[in-house]
Scaffold this motif. Structure first.
Motif, PDB file in Angstrom:
ATOM      1  N   SER A 102       0.865  -1.181   0.000  1.00 55.09           N
ATOM      2  CA  SER A 102       0.000   0.000   0.000  1.00 55.09           C
ATOM      3  C   SER A 102       0.903   1.233   0.000  1.00 55.09           C
ATOM      4  N   TYR A 103       0.282   2.401   0.006  1.00 51.43           N
ATOM      5  CA  TYR A 103       1.057   3.645   0.002  1.00 51.43           C
ATOM      6  C   TYR A 103       0.684   4.460   1.229  1.00 51.43           C
ATOM      7  N   ASP A 104       1.684   4.904   1.969  1.00 53.30           N
ATOM      8  CA  ASP A 104       1.475   5.698   3.182  1.00 53.30           C
ATOM      9  C   ASP A 104       1.637   7.173   2.826  1.00 53.30           C
ATOM     10  N   ARG A 105       0.552   7.931   2.876  1.00 49.63           N
ATOM     11  CA  ARG A 105       0.596   9.342   2.476  1.00 49.63           C
ATOM     12  C   ARG A 105       1.306  10.225   3.501  1.00 49.63           C
ATOM     13  N   ASP A 106       1.452   9.730   4.714  1.00 50.63           N
ATOM     14  CA  ASP A 106       2.217  10.488   5.705  1.00 50.63           C
ATOM     15  C   ASP A 106       3.716  10.282   5.523  1.00 50.63           C
ATOM     16  N   LEU A 107       4.096   9.045   5.226  1.00 49.82           N
ATOM     17  CA  LEU A 107       5.502   8.744   4.972  1.00 49.82           C
ATOM     18  C   LEU A 107       5.921   9.117   3.556  1.00 49.82           C
ATOM     19  N   VAL A 111       4.561   0.831   1.190  1.00 49.35           N
ATOM     20  CA  VAL A 111       4.801  -0.058   2.336  1.00 49.35           C
ATOM     21  C   VAL A 111       4.544  -1.487   1.870  1.00 49.35           C
ATOM     22  N   ALA A 114       1.498  -4.852   2.979  1.00 51.53           N
ATOM     23  CA  ALA A 114       0.649  -4.163   3.950  1.00 51.53           C
ATOM     24  C   ALA A 114      -0.778  -4.710   3.992  1.00 51.53           C
ATOM     25  N   HIS A 169      -1.172  16.985   3.689  1.00 54.04           N
ATOM     26  CA  HIS A 169       0.004  16.121   3.844  1.00 54.04           C
ATOM     27  C   HIS A 169       1.312  16.903   3.773  1.00 54.04           C
TER      28      HIS A 169
END
Length: 207
Positions: A102-107, A111, A114, A169
């Motif tokens: 998946s994709y972490d918009r905060d990082l 990932v 996930a 973000h």
């Protein structure tokens, strides 16, 4: 066509065949709401459906820097298209649990492993910008989709959502608008041209 959530849930449910694996693709330009719509349909279908996001195949920031593509992250060549296409083939035939990224918009990073996709889930809703793109790297993805929807909303609303998302973000208002109207909208034009490869073009009715 305009459609309510209930109508779209029933259209998705109609694709389900017990004992078989079906893939429903959901494409659209950045900010069109496809991720939210896909998640809501999956929530309504419960154990009969699982969400599979394309965004987990973003290249990492380190790789983008090496390639000199950081300033246009989100363009078609800033993803691992071959890896994503291979995932769809694996999901279509899977007899075991498949772990997908998946994709972490905060990082601002993908990932790995996930999300877990059970082999007994009959419907996978695959969402992402480039599912329908006429491009040598991306076009094979369409072959794995049993059905494909293209989600669209008015451009003004879509860009407003994008600016707000980038601000949320970490981008400044000025940087957010610059990014949207330079990078995101360049990608949107490519994606909009791919709508001809959809089985259904839908505008969700806001509830």
């Amino acid at each position: 066509m305009e459609a309510s959530l209930d109508e779209l849930v029933e259209r998705a449910r109609a694709l389900i065949v017990p004992g078989e694996r079906r893939l429903l693709g959901m494409a659209g330009a950045p900010g069109a709401g496809k991720s939210t719509l896909a998640a809501r349909i999956v929530a309504e279908l419960g154990e009969e459906a699982t969400l599979v996001p394309m965004d987990g195949y973003h290249l990492s920031r380190a790789v983008l820097a090496d390639l000199g593509r950081t300033d246009r992250k989100g363009a078609p060549d800033t993803f691992d298209a071959a890896g994503f296409v291979a995932l769809l083939g694996r999901l279509q035939e899977a007899r075991e649990t498949v772990y997908v990224p998946s994709y972490d918009r905060d990082l601002h990073e993908p990932v790995a492993a996930a999300l877990a996709v059970s082999p007994v889930t009959p419907l996978l809703i695959v969402e992402g910008n480039y599912l329908l793109l006429d491009d040598p790297e991306w076009a094979p993805a369409r072959e794995f989709l049993d059905a494909a929807w293209y989600v669209e909303i008015p451009t003004g609303l879509r860009t407003e959502r994008l600016v707000a998302r980038h601000e949320a973000h970490g981008k400044s208002p000025e940087h957010a608008r610059e990014w949207v109207f330079r990078s995101d909208e360049a990608n949107a034009r490519l994606i909009e041209a791919s709508a001809v490869n959809a089985d259904l073009i839908v505008t969700p009715v806001q509830d």
